[in-house]
Design an enzyme around this catalytic site. Sequence first.
Site, PDB file in Angstrom:
ATOM      1  N   ASP A  64      18.490  37.526 -13.201  1.00 42.16           N
ATOM      2  CA  ASP A  64      16.737  37.768 -14.016  1.00 42.16           C
ATOM      3  C   ASP A  64      16.071  39.593 -13.421  1.00 42.16           C
ATOM      4  O   ASP A  64      16.585  39.448 -12.238  1.00 42.16           O
ATOM      5  CB  ASP A  64      16.317  36.840 -13.701  1.00 42.16           C
ATOM      6  CG  ASP A  64      14.646  36.769 -14.338  1.00 42.16           C
ATOM      7  OD1 ASP A  64      14.429  36.741 -15.136  1.00 42.16           O
ATOM      8  OD2 ASP A  64      14.334  37.590 -13.543  1.00 42.16           O
ATOM      9  N   CYS A 122       1.176  -0.946   0.156  1.00 41.75           N
ATOM     10  CA  CYS A 122       0.081  -0.164   0.079  1.00 41.75           C
ATOM     11  C   CYS A 122       0.704   1.083   0.022  1.00 41.75           C
ATOM     12  O   CYS A 122       2.056   1.426  -0.216  1.00 41.75           O
ATOM     13  CB  CYS A 122      -0.573   0.124   1.098  1.00 41.75           C
ATOM     14  SG  CYS A 122      -2.022  -0.969   0.935  1.00 41.75           S
TER      15      CYS A 122
END
Length: 480
Positions: free
Chosen positions: A429, A26
Site C-alpha cells: 500500500d 455479572c
Amino acid sequence: MRAVRSRDSRFDGWFFTAVVTTGIYCRPSCPVVPPKAENMRFYPSAAAAQLAGFRACKRCRPDASPGSPEWNHRADLVARAMRLIADGVVDRDGVPGLAARLGYSERQIERQLLAEVGAGPLALARAQRAQTARLLVETTALPMAEVALAAGFRSIRAFNDTVREVFGLAPTELRRRAGTCPATSGALSLRLPFRAPLCPDNVFGHLVATAVPGVEEWRGGAYRRTLRLPHGHGVVALRPMPDHVACRLSLTDLRDLPIAINRCRRLLDLDADPVAVDDLLREDPLLTELVDKNPGRRVPRTVDSAEFAVRTVLGQQVSTAAARTLAARLVTAHGEPVDDDEGGLTHLFPSPSALAALDPERLAFPRARRRALLALVEALAAGEIDLEVSGDWRQARARLAALPGIGPWSVESIAMRALGDPDAFVVSDLGVRLAARELGLPRTPAALTARAAAWRPWRAYAVQYLWATGDHAINTLPAA
C-alpha cells in the site's frame, strides 16, 4: 479474581462471574461489592451462566457487554461458529444450517462449543434472543407479541419464560422499570459499548472519507449508511460518544435487529481489545510514539463483505475520490432504491448477482479492471468465494488471488476489512510505504514484511498507525 476485585472493565465480555448465594451473574466490572471467592463461579459466556441457572444482574447488565475479542481475531471452527451465531444463522436456519455453512457435523460443532464456550449453538442463540427481546421491550412500545416475533422466539410462551428466567422479571415488568417508551416505530436508539480507549478519528474518518454517495454519508455528526439485511433493509446512524457509540436504526423488519447490531459492531471493530493490541505494538520503538499519541485505533471494517470486495477492485490504482465516483455510478445504475426521510441516502449497494449481469463495455475504466470486476462478482454470485463471517480466511485469500487482476494489495485489503483478519498486512500500500520511509522502516516489501513479524498477530492495527503518519482525510473525524 483480580479483575473482579478491581472492577476492570477491560475484561467485560471476556468472561462472566456468577454468585451461588444470589443466583445472579455479572460482568467483571459490576459496581456491586464482590462476594466471597468461595461463592463465585466463572463462565466463558453469558449463555453458559444462563445454562447453569443464573439470571442476569439488573445493575451491570452483563448481556450488554462488548463481545469477546476472541471470536473476531481467530479463524478456527469455534470462532467462525460464534460469528455466524451472532449474525443470526441459527435463528434463521437452525443448527443444521450452521453446520452446513461450516462444513462440520452438528455433533462436532456442539462438542467444540461446549468445551470452549460452555454452551451449545441453541443456548448461545437463545441468549442472543433474550438480549434482543430486552432491547425491544425497553426501547419500543411494540406489543409483546411483536417483540417476541422480532426477537426470534417461536411462541409467546417461550418469550415470556426466557425473559423471566434470564432477567428475573416478566416482560411487562422490564418495560415498567425502563420508564416511558417511544411510539411504536421501526426506528430504535441504542448504545453500542466498547472497550476503552477508542480513537474515533481513524475509524469514522476512514468510513467518511471513502463513503459512496447514496449509500453512505456524514450528517449532523453521525456516519449514516444503508444496510442489506436477511429480511429487508435498514438505515443506520452511528455517532461516536465518550463511552459508547450512539446507534439509531430504522429497519423494514425488526427481525433483523440483532443482525444489524452485530454488523454495526463489526463495522466499527467495537469488540476489539485495544489494550492488548497497543501494548504489543508499543514494544516496537518506531511505533511507540504513534500509539501513545492516539491509542485505541480500530480497523474500519464493513457491513457487507461482497460490497467491500467490489469497492476494492474499483479502487485499484486510483485516488479515493475516483473510487467513490466509480462506485457511485454503479450504485445509481444497479443499486436498489430505498427511502430515507432523515437524510440523503438513496440506494443499497448492488448485489453480486446484479453486477454479474453488467455489460463490460459500459464500464468506464480500463479493460483489465473490468475483467477483474466481472470475474469477482461472478465468483461471488456463484458462491465460489466465501467472504462472509463463516469464511475460511486462508481459502478465501487463495481463491481471490486466483482471479484475474486481483493482486496482493487487493487480497490483503479484503482480508483486513471484509474477512476481518487482524493480521492482514497491505505491505504494498502506498500509505504504508510512505510511512515506512518516514519512520525509518525497511522500504522493500520483503524486508518490511520481515520487520513486521514482531507486530503479529496485530499487523492490521499496525497499518492503522502507519496510515496516521500521513496527511489524509481518513485520519480525521469530520466536523459535525
